[in-house]
Design an enzyme around this catalytic site. Structure first.
Site, PDB file in Angstrom:
ATOM      1  N   GLY A 181      -7.016   3.284   1.636  1.00 41.01           N
ATOM      2  CA  GLY A 181      -7.626   3.411   0.538  1.00 41.01           C
ATOM      3  C   GLY A 181      -7.073   3.972  -0.993  1.00 41.01           C
ATOM      4  O   GLY A 181      -5.916   4.088  -1.143  1.00 41.01           O
ATOM      5  N   LEU A 216      -9.961  -3.741   4.228  1.00 41.88           N
ATOM      6  CA  LEU A 216      -9.247  -2.934   3.420  1.00 41.88           C
ATOM      7  C   LEU A 216      -8.009  -2.373   4.113  1.00 41.88           C
ATOM      8  O   LEU A 216      -8.202  -1.315   4.725  1.00 41.88           O
ATOM      9  CB  LEU A 216      -9.942  -1.821   2.427  1.00 41.88           C
ATOM     10  CG  LEU A 216      -9.091  -1.013   1.290  1.00 41.88           C
ATOM     11  CD1 LEU A 216      -8.837  -2.103   0.337  1.00 41.88           C
ATOM     12  CD2 LEU A 216      -9.989   0.179   0.826  1.00 41.88           C
ATOM     13  N   ASP A 217      -6.890  -2.577   3.460  1.00 46.03           N
ATOM     14  CA  ASP A 217      -5.714  -1.978   4.246  1.00 46.03           C
ATOM     15  C   ASP A 217      -5.527  -2.007   5.578  1.00 46.03           C
ATOM     16  O   ASP A 217      -4.847  -1.510   6.212  1.00 46.03           O
ATOM     17  CB  ASP A 217      -5.535  -0.564   3.681  1.00 46.03           C
ATOM     18  CG  ASP A 217      -5.414  -0.240   2.001  1.00 46.03           C
ATOM     19  OD1 ASP A 217      -4.828  -1.162   1.469  1.00 46.03           O
ATOM     20  OD2 ASP A 217      -6.026   0.708   1.811  1.00 46.03           O
ATOM     21  N   ALA A 218      -6.159  -2.942   6.254  1.00 47.44           N
ATOM     22  CA  ALA A 218      -6.022  -3.213   7.695  1.00 47.44           C
ATOM     23  C   ALA A 218      -5.404  -4.375   8.082  1.00 47.44           C
ATOM     24  O   ALA A 218      -5.581  -4.980   9.279  1.00 47.44           O
ATOM     25  CB  ALA A 218      -7.404  -2.915   8.314  1.00 47.44           C
ATOM     26  N   HIS A 233       0.798  -0.986   0.044  1.00 47.38           N
ATOM     27  CA  HIS A 233      -0.087   0.103  -0.001  1.00 47.38           C
ATOM     28  C   HIS A 233       0.768   1.286   0.098  1.00 47.38           C
ATOM     29  O   HIS A 233       1.910   1.262   0.778  1.00 47.38           O
ATOM     30  CB  HIS A 233      -1.080  -0.018   1.111  1.00 47.38           C
ATOM     31  CG  HIS A 233      -1.904   0.941   1.127  1.00 47.38           C
ATOM     32  ND1 HIS A 233      -2.897   1.386   0.161  1.00 47.38           N
ATOM     33  CD2 HIS A 233      -1.992   2.219   1.938  1.00 47.38           C
ATOM     34  CE1 HIS A 233      -3.606   2.447   0.460  1.00 47.38           C
ATOM     35  NE2 HIS A 233      -3.140   3.067   1.546  1.00 47.38           N
TER      36      HIS A 233
END
Lengths: 284, 284, 284, 284
Positions: free
Chosen positions: A201, A227-229, A192
């Site tokens: 995001g 998401l992205d976690a 990311h």
């Protein structure tokens, strides 16, 4: 000489280390490396061992069986065991950005990566030339709103066919489905392009520019439902200033992304990462 | 509960880990941490263990004796053993610069350092006020060309009187003698204000400025006979540019020196540093 | 020799640089430094100049007047002008944490900071001893739910009495009111112990630990109405791993906080920071 | 719209900035960027300006002539002037290592570099395939003890033929001759795989390993007669520990080398580097 890597975690209790090391020694193994950690907040014990077993008589399957019967139940262990002879197979998912792909393949070519790359898959055809020049099979599986389920089915087929061990999303600009995640738990590595948890995001460099931060970053993590976690494997940063435009941030960011992703891949391929409760234990 | 830290190194051979862990387990100890390293170039094995021993019956002296008789000879080990109850005693040597002294004492006051500071010694009287405000004895031992031997004798007397375990030269602008070094082998920590091995000796920031480097640094190392050539414990750096004058480098450098020296002190005080062949193994 | 620093911003238009430099030259000034920036997204021009004016005849007031009449209207400039002779006066607000206070006062003492510290104010009495040892007036103004308005009134009185130019919140654990912010727009510097915009609000190290980040940070920013959302002046980071407990993060964080805050103070005191649209232009 | 970049240095004197900016303004130029520095130790003034000149009537040659007659003599200036339309031509010299070459060509391909690469030259044939895949002419000029003079003659011919502006030694493992250096003063960029001035010469990673440093680095600098002693453009570093073998240092070092060299290339290509007395002024 057979080299075996063992990863274990379980609730922390006395004498785990002694039990594990005695078991290995008692079965003809010489421990050459041990790394260990206790998460005292969660009371969880982690250990990673590399051992060498002499002779042609050694069978990893038999050793695994013995290990299971002797120790696993006793300490209620979660565990994995690898022969260092089997290199993990890594599939690469890309879209249109080429910097991470070039970087990974350059390292692969130079022998820096201890893994095999059976194929590259993309929702676009742009990067086929790069795959070709490195002589790696390239599959173009377009993804649209309408064909999502079918596209994914094709991806899964490829992954099974090639016996893929883990997946790297090298700036793959699609959200992967629950099904893929379930099939590859803590085995899909994403990069990311922000210093998570800041700027989750889309378009993180634009957000970073707008906020006026003085440091940008990139984060490699395992993909989970949220998401992205997912669990963070590695992060990197670089200083920026008011003189940098969004495009400058993007360019500077590419260098961080490449290195952070490459490090995460190496750590995973060398079986140095353990995951517990959405956090990683990384044995450098 | 008695907590014991063991540091061992010896020639690498099979089964050292199993032997050591079995020995500890067999004598009622639970290993809570283990760190280990093999220097394959020199074929040397290093290990650091933290173990807990139950009950009031435990005697560290007896355990040491047993360890010596059982393992040390067998593997020709060099070893040290510490009870975590005894905090090491650290003497501070300073001259006129106050930034490292302030930094160390601030950390000491806040409970960040796991050690005791019995006294501060200086060849000047300038920093006495700081020592006073932190309520730490301050000894002024002037050093001139003529009184070197005598001054050092006084220093050694103080060190013995207070049972000092290790010494930190917090920008002490004197070269310490062979005698002091022999009495405290790998126990005198210096902070050199350059990125060693660049800019050995006096006025490194001036040399860095003249060379036009874009990064400056500081190095903490154990003091040995050869100037600025001892085993490196920790290094730190900061970016600089043509806009920085020598004085800017000196000011920026102070921040690096403070942190690098504080880290080295913490690592040493927590018995996390081993030395072999003029290099350190640092178990973070 | 009179040294004058001029900071200007306005809508970007041709020939601003030529106009400003000619004006200064035409009025007997020699420009010794110029820094400049164009924010092309917002179309805003920024410039910072240092000029020297000969002789005793020079009057800053007259020069300001002339500048206003000649250039300010023509380009619709926002501007500030300082004589390098007047050091800015900085008030320090603290609560109970002492590391930033020690750090600032240590630098102040060593002559590193180009400013005056007329007093320290705190809602607790704990750090009075430190203020005393540095011989700086210390005011204890307790803050409770009930006396907030009155406490703030006292703070403002002090600030006016001492002609304070800017305020530094050196880990002051209270939210400052709109009134204070209005009186000191872009003149209250806070240190937030996270890498903003990640972990806004209380206990950021605990949140960082829970998220499992591999890098922690600190951010100095000007205080605005929205919590931890003001213009960022400087950020710093440090690598961490699974081996660090929350307390380790807090200890490591202290080092970042000190340096980041000190840098922000120096930049502000040297009039090197401009603010536009909640972002800073920092001329290093 | 004609965009012109001007780089000037001369002895520091009053009113240089006003003179230069007035001259540009008086000749129809709008200054869009100015960067400036005074080396007060050597009393040298540096300035870099970007200006825009309207209309088709503008001639860079005429402007240069005018500048020469009006200002250069008056202040005894050293100066260079560039139209932003002409991209500099950069030749790449390589041997067998491919990582820097891949990195440069990847950036070139993605449009990140503001330059042209007319050809690649090598003393080996190994990397021809890479040149081919990026469609850049590749010349194999073997260098032996016996043919050094002749080989260099061929290199110089190529450089002239293609009108090369500057040369990058992307891990070119040969010492270049005085003749080449004289033809390209401060125009040959080398990447040295150490943190200069530490570890000059061959095999710096081996030396770093032997010394037990905790940080390794890379340095890009202009090539001068004295080996690895030219003006430093950019440096980068990475932390290492006792766990890293020499090969690990080499692998980690590749990442630093790539980024440091790429940054130096970009700075040079964007005419942001000035050299005086073996040091660089770099306008970021």
């Amino acid at each position: 000489m057979n080299k075996v890597t063992i990863l274990i975690y379980c609730k922390d209790r006395p004498n785990i280390i002694a039990n594990v090391t005695s078991f290995i020694g008692g079965n003809g193994g010489n421990i050459v490396y041990v790394d260990q950690h206790v998460d005292s907040e969660q009371d969880i014990f982690f250990i990673r061992l590399e051992s060498e077993f002499d002779g042609s008589a050694f069978s990893l399957e038999r050793f695994k069986e013995l290990f299971k019967n002797t120790l696993v139940g006793k300490f209620d262990m979660k565990w994995r065991m690898y022969s260092s002879e089997t290199k993990p197979k890594m599939a690469i998912f890309v879209s249109k950005y080429d910097h991470c792909l070039y970087d990974i393949l350059g390292r692969y070519n130079s022998g820096e990566l201890n893994l095999e790359i059976p194929f590259i898959v993309s929702n676009h055809n742009n990067l086929r030339g790069i795959a070709d020049s490195f002589k790696i099979p390239f599959y173009h599986i377009p993804v649209t709103k309408d064909n999502k389920v079918e596209a994914e089915k094709k991806q899964l087929q490829l992954l099974q066919e090639y016996n893929v061990d883990f997946i790297v999303l090298a700036r793959y600009m699609q959200i992967v489905s629950s099904k893929l995640i379930d099939n590859y738990p803590n085995k899909i590595i994403n990069i990311h392009h922000s210093f998570l948890p800041a700027f989750v995001g889309a378009k993180p460099y634009h957000s970073a520019y707008r906020r006026g931060v003085k440091i940008i970053g990139a984060t490699s993590h395992y993909v989970t439902e949220e998401l992205d976690a997912g669990p963070i494997i590695e992060q990197g940063v670089a200083h920026v200033s008011h003189t940098h435009t969004v495009n400058d941030l993007i360019a500077k960011g590419r260098d961080i992304e490449k290195i952070v992703l490459a490090n995460a891949i190496k750590l995973h391929a060398n079986r140095k990462v353990m995951v517990y409760n959405n956090k990683t234990v990384v044995f450098y």
